[in-house]
Design a protein around this motif. Sequence first.
Motif, PDB file in Angstrom:
ATOM      1  N   TYR A 117       0.807  -1.214   0.000  1.00  0.00           N
ATOM      2  CA  TYR A 117       0.000   0.000   0.000  1.00  0.00           C
ATOM      3  C   TYR A 117       0.848   1.276   0.000  1.00  0.00           C
ATOM      4  CZ  TYR A 117      -4.968  -0.967  -0.120  1.00  0.00           C
ATOM      5  OH  TYR A 117      -6.236  -1.261  -0.553  1.00  0.00           O
ATOM      6  N   ILE A 118       2.111   1.148   0.407  1.00  0.00           N
ATOM      7  CA  ILE A 118       2.999   2.321   0.326  1.00  0.00           C
ATOM      8  C   ILE A 118       3.046   2.781  -1.129  1.00  0.00           C
ATOM      9  CG2 ILE A 118       5.350   3.188   0.661  1.00  0.00           C
ATOM     10  CD1 ILE A 118       5.818   0.841   2.581  1.00  0.00           C
ATOM     11  N   PHE A 119       3.225   1.807  -2.034  1.00  0.00           N
ATOM     12  CA  PHE A 119       3.394   2.136  -3.447  1.00  0.00           C
ATOM     13  C   PHE A 119       2.060   2.339  -4.128  1.00  0.00           C
ATOM     14  CE2 PHE A 119       6.614  -0.672  -1.769  1.00  0.00           C
ATOM     15  CZ  PHE A 119       7.709   0.182  -1.833  1.00  0.00           C
ATOM     16  N   LYS A 120       1.079   1.557  -3.682  1.00  0.00           N
ATOM     17  CA  LYS A 120      -0.238   1.670  -4.293  1.00  0.00           C
ATOM     18  C   LYS A 120      -0.774   3.097  -4.112  1.00  0.00           C
ATOM     19  CE  LYS A 120      -4.945   0.032  -3.960  1.00  0.00           C
ATOM     20  NZ  LYS A 120      -5.397   1.410  -3.730  1.00  0.00           N
ATOM     21  N   ASN A 121      -0.548   3.663  -2.932  1.00  0.00           N
ATOM     22  CA  ASN A 121      -1.047   5.008  -2.671  1.00  0.00           C
ATOM     23  C   ASN A 121      -0.423   6.041  -3.591  1.00  0.00           C
ATOM     24  OD1 ASN A 121      -2.905   5.942  -0.378  1.00  0.00           O
ATOM     25  ND2 ASN A 121      -1.989   4.040   0.319  1.00  0.00           N
ATOM     26  N   LEU A 122       0.847   5.800  -3.940  1.00  0.00           N
ATOM     27  CA  LEU A 122       1.539   6.770  -4.778  1.00  0.00           C
ATOM     28  C   LEU A 122       1.276   6.526  -6.253  1.00  0.00           C
ATOM     29  CD1 LEU A 122       5.002   7.039  -3.018  1.00  0.00           C
ATOM     30  CD2 LEU A 122       3.204   8.766  -3.137  1.00  0.00           C
ATOM     31  N   ALA A 125      -3.329   4.629  -7.389  1.00  0.00           N
ATOM     32  CA  ALA A 125      -4.386   5.032  -6.465  1.00  0.00           C
ATOM     33  C   ALA A 125      -5.753   4.496  -6.903  1.00  0.00           C
ATOM     34  CB  ALA A 125      -4.429   6.546  -6.346  1.00  0.00           C
ATOM     35  N   GLY A 296      -1.986  11.365  -1.186  1.00  0.00           N
ATOM     36  CA  GLY A 296      -1.217  10.228  -1.683  1.00  0.00           C
ATOM     37  C   GLY A 296       0.089  10.066  -0.920  1.00  0.00           C
ATOM     38  N   LEU A 297       0.739  11.195  -0.683  1.00  0.00           N
ATOM     39  CA  LEU A 297       2.018  11.179   0.010  1.00  0.00           C
ATOM     40  C   LEU A 297       1.853  10.787   1.480  1.00  0.00           C
ATOM     41  CD1 LEU A 297       4.556  11.876  -1.507  1.00  0.00           C
ATOM     42  CD2 LEU A 297       4.577  14.094  -0.353  1.00  0.00           C
ATOM     43  N   ALA A 300       1.173   7.122   1.720  1.00  0.00           N
ATOM     44  CA  ALA A 300       2.388   6.319   1.564  1.00  0.00           C
ATOM     45  C   ALA A 300       3.195   6.323   2.856  1.00  0.00           C
ATOM     46  CB  ALA A 300       3.217   6.858   0.410  1.00  0.00           C
ATOM     47  N   LEU A 304       4.053   3.149   5.275  1.00  0.00           N
ATOM     48  CA  LEU A 304       5.459   2.860   5.556  1.00  0.00           C
ATOM     49  C   LEU A 304       5.678   2.693   7.060  1.00  0.00           C
ATOM     50  CD1 LEU A 304       8.464   2.692   4.654  1.00  0.00           C
ATOM     51  CD2 LEU A 304       8.599   5.149   5.055  1.00  0.00           C
TER      52      LEU A 304
END
Length: 455
Positions: A117-122, A125, A296-297, A300, A304
């Motif tokens: 989800y860290i990457f999915k959010n960035l 989305a 988004g940031l 992430a 994390l």
Amino acid sequence: MTTPSAERGQWSSRVGFILAAAGSAIGLGNIWRFPYITGQNGGAAFVVIYLLCVVLICLPYLLAELVLGRHTQKNPVGAIRLLRPGSPWIGVGVLCVLTGVGILSYYAVIAGWTFGYIFKNLLFAHLDFGHFVASPWIVVPLFAVFLGLTMWVVFGGVEQGIERWSKVLMPLLVLLMAVLIVRSVTLPGAEKGLAFYLKPDFSKVTPGVVMAALGQAFFSLSLGMGAMITYGSYLSRREDVVASGAYVALFDTLVALMAGFMIFPAVFATGHDPASGPRLVFVVLPEIFQTLPLGGLLGALFFLLLSIAALTSTISLLEVVVAYFVDERRWSRKRSVWVVGVLTFLIGLPSALSQGTVEGLTRMDWLVGEEGFLGQHDFLSIMDALWGNLALALGALLLSVFIGWVWGAEKAAQELQQGSQISPGLLRIWQVFIRYICPVVILIILVNVLRGYLG
Ligand code: PHE
């Protein structure tokens, strides 16, 4: 790690111990599991019972695990073997080890989602959770990566470094949660969520709800499978176990309560079902982030930090199992980590595939009937109910009998007193709890659940 005392490490300070123990306790249990279980069990009344379990059962029991570890300076199996060599009680230590593998197998799957989800959010989305979690080529590699990360830390013994990092990162996680709480409670329609979370309706309470609350309390505090025996074994006699244990329980409970304030107002404001199970926070949190500037940031960053919180918990799960093989079976650390890691991966695969990938694992009614196992239907949730709930309660029941009756409450109390300011009156009350209240209450709850299940 539990070889003769000269080779054993010890926490350099009380803060070091509190950080490690709190690191084990605070994790997905607080932020993923607590809201999902609360949602499935009707809300506020569950929370009240949960808090009672923490104070009346788990806190006294936590101290018992810690003193057993400090007294024997060993892993759960070694501790029992030292006090009662050759007795069947060693089976309880083995149950601890099995529970460690059982929990780690699905916990690392959820931790893999968190990591993804860290990457999915960035980057992705738009990808919705249902698709994400049902894509084996996404979730299986994530699971493997997270398990690998855990193995790497336990193998390399870099826990120290991780602890130092957590000192900075965990307060940051709590801060970010505070921001999310403010956003969540100010969403239109949030009041319904607050009412769900804060206005108890005790008519909904069943033996299953009480069991879920007790299991959640054990799970959240890493109790019932020897993690705290192992961590206690690195404590020195000068340390105040009572105060340290109380801090750990307090922090852990505060973070869980905060998670509820973060999730439930948003669940109702966005029209989700609070009983939607393990996916709850993964569906609801991104919706909160969407309403925030730089969402988004922030999202992430949040995932994390949550991944790191999960890592400090998976480390403790794996550590118990590895310590057993190293100390009791004389395996090398390297071999233990590899064997346990690969085995855990295989056992965890069905969990990873049980959220929409394989139909027979997603709805296991063919095995558990329409009622489900403790109300759960998919493989992952069933593993969670079995190991993260029942096995922990059973482990805690047997260990409190062992500590209160076999080792003896007086001896345990003497150990507890070392380094602590606890008054003689309180010490006597603690003995009553560990001998009578803890085992009897856990037994009553377990029997009631099994009766309902079998009858
Ligand atoms: N307490 C951890 C959490 O809340 C999970 C855990 C359970 C860790 C049992 C160790 C032993 O995430």
